[in-house]
Design a protein around this motif. Structure first.
Motif: not given
Length: 414
Positions: A166-188
């Motif tokens: 159940e935890a495996q499926q919950t994590a996969i569903r949560m990650y499906d909602k993460v938008e791509r592409p990612f962004y990176y700005y140096p410093g922080y």
């Protein structure tokens, strides 16, 4: 009641220990925001001599060095950075080889490191979880980075939660909602988020130290016996002290955190708040947050934990007969979640740390680390991600401890 409230606030704020704690909270907001910058280092070679720069000047050079990685994290950028890695590894072998030219490392390796460490992470073997050598990662792998992220979260959860489908499926569903592409700005960097979490713990600690003697100090002096004999009654007096303690907590938290955020973001760059959480921590972090949203969530969690801890300190103060006992128990309650998590560990340590009001602040038990982890705990038939419990449980404990405070004070015999 308003008159009583004002008198109680004046009494608290005139206490030397209170003024000392408030000054410490304000000073720490500046100190904790500034300290991470002092750890920034930039070393380069000039005329055969190594030169090291520190502080803000080093941070500016690091931002300039990592400029090729800035912005949208595209598969093409990953492939380009990987080509530099392959070329130099063939020539010099390991990056930590003494023969590896320092300036070449700065020009062709470090600029891509923030991105390629994430590619390296998601290329881990699905069975063992071990990441391959960079020479084993191809340009085609880099071009399928986001697909690899999706498959890696499934592989990782099978390893992390092998007995909890159940935890495996919950994590996969949560990650499906993460938008791509990612962004990176140096410093922080991730260390800045850690300092925010550390500062929230110190702020909570100072606030509960102010709260601990509110009831029991008057028990010791006998002033409470006189106050109880007045027409205001026990319940009204209890409510006045509760509102006073909460008012001080809120009044300290808001300006101190605003000051902390202003200083830290000004030092590291406001554009860094657009960096994706997945680049700052794990590439498969489960929440779709950038640094700005992560800061706000940690701050919200810290506020809820601080209020719950103040309410618990009020209950301890109302139940104890002297300030020594109340202060000792309050300090113990603030530190126990970290100790439970470190010494007991595993699921029992997680449950114990969650049940205590200060469980979301401290060392490795803090909400920040839970947000970057993949721990799920069973609550009845459900598998719940630990950060949700660290936010929900203190919310439920606030009214509980307030009720217990009033009850303990009203039932105390003279």
């Amino acid at each position: 009641m308003w008159r009583l409230y004002r008198q109680e606030m004046k009494r608290i704020l005139r206490t030397k220990s209170t003024l000392l704690f408030l000054a410490a909270a304000l000073a720490l907001s500046v100190f904790m925001a500034w300290v991470p910058v002092t750890y920034e280092r930039y070393t380069y070679e000039e005329n055969g001599e190594k030169i090291t720069i520190e502080g803000r000047e080093a941070l500016a050079l690091i931002k300039e060095m990592e400029a090729p990685s800035a912005g949208e994290v595209t598969p093409e950028k990953l492939a380009e950075g990987l080509s530099y890695y392959h070329k130099n590894l063939e020539l010099y072998g390991d990056f930590y080889n003494e023969d590896f030219p320092l300036n070449l490392k700065l020009q062709e390796i470090y600029p891509w490191r923030p991105l390629l460490t994430k590619l390296h992470e998601v290329m881990a073997d699905p069975v063992s979880g071990l990441a391959p050598e960079y020479t084993e990662i191809s340009a085609d792998n880099a071009l399928t980075f986001y697909d690899r992220c999706q498959s890696h979260i499934a592989d990782l959860m099978r390893l992390e939660q092998k007995d909890n489908p159940e935890a495996q499926q919950t994590a996969i569903r949560m990650y499906d909602k993460v938008e791509r592409p990612f962004y990176y700005y140096p410093g922080y960097g991730s260390n800045m988020a850690e300092y925010e979490s550390m500062y929230l713990f110190l702020l909570m600690f100072l606030c509960v130290m102010i709260t601990a003697p509110l009831f029991c100090c008057e028990y010791q002096t006998g002033a409470d016996d006189i106050l109880r004999s007045t027409r205001h009654g026990r319940k009204r007096l209890a409510l006045v002290k509760i509102f006073s303690a909460l008012s001080i907590g809120v009044s300290v938290f808001i300006p101190c955190m605003i000051l902390f955020q202003l200083i830290s973001n000004s030092l590291f760059g406001w554009e860094c708040r657009q960096t994706s959480m997945q680049i700052l921590f794990s590439a498969v972090s489960l929440l779709d947050l950038n640094v700005k949203e992560l800061q706000n969530l940690i701050m919200f969690g810290g506020f809820i934990t601080l209020i719950a801890s103040i309410c618990f300190a009020l209950f301890i103060s109302a139940a104890c007969r002297n300030t020594t006992s109340a202060t000792g128990l309050t300090i113990a309650a603030a530190l126990l979640p970290t100790l439970f998590y470190m010494l007991i560990g595993g699921t029992p340590g997680s449950y114990l740390r969650i049940l205590l009001p200060s469980g979301g602040l401290g060392g490795s038990n803090a909400l920040l680390y839970a947000l970057t982890d993949f721990e799920f705990l069973r609550v009845g038939p459900l598998s719940v991600w630990t950060p949700w419990l660290l936010l929900i449980v203190p919310m439920l404990e606030i009214p509980l401890f307030l009720w217990l405070t009033v009850r303990a004070y009203c039932r105390r015999s003279m």
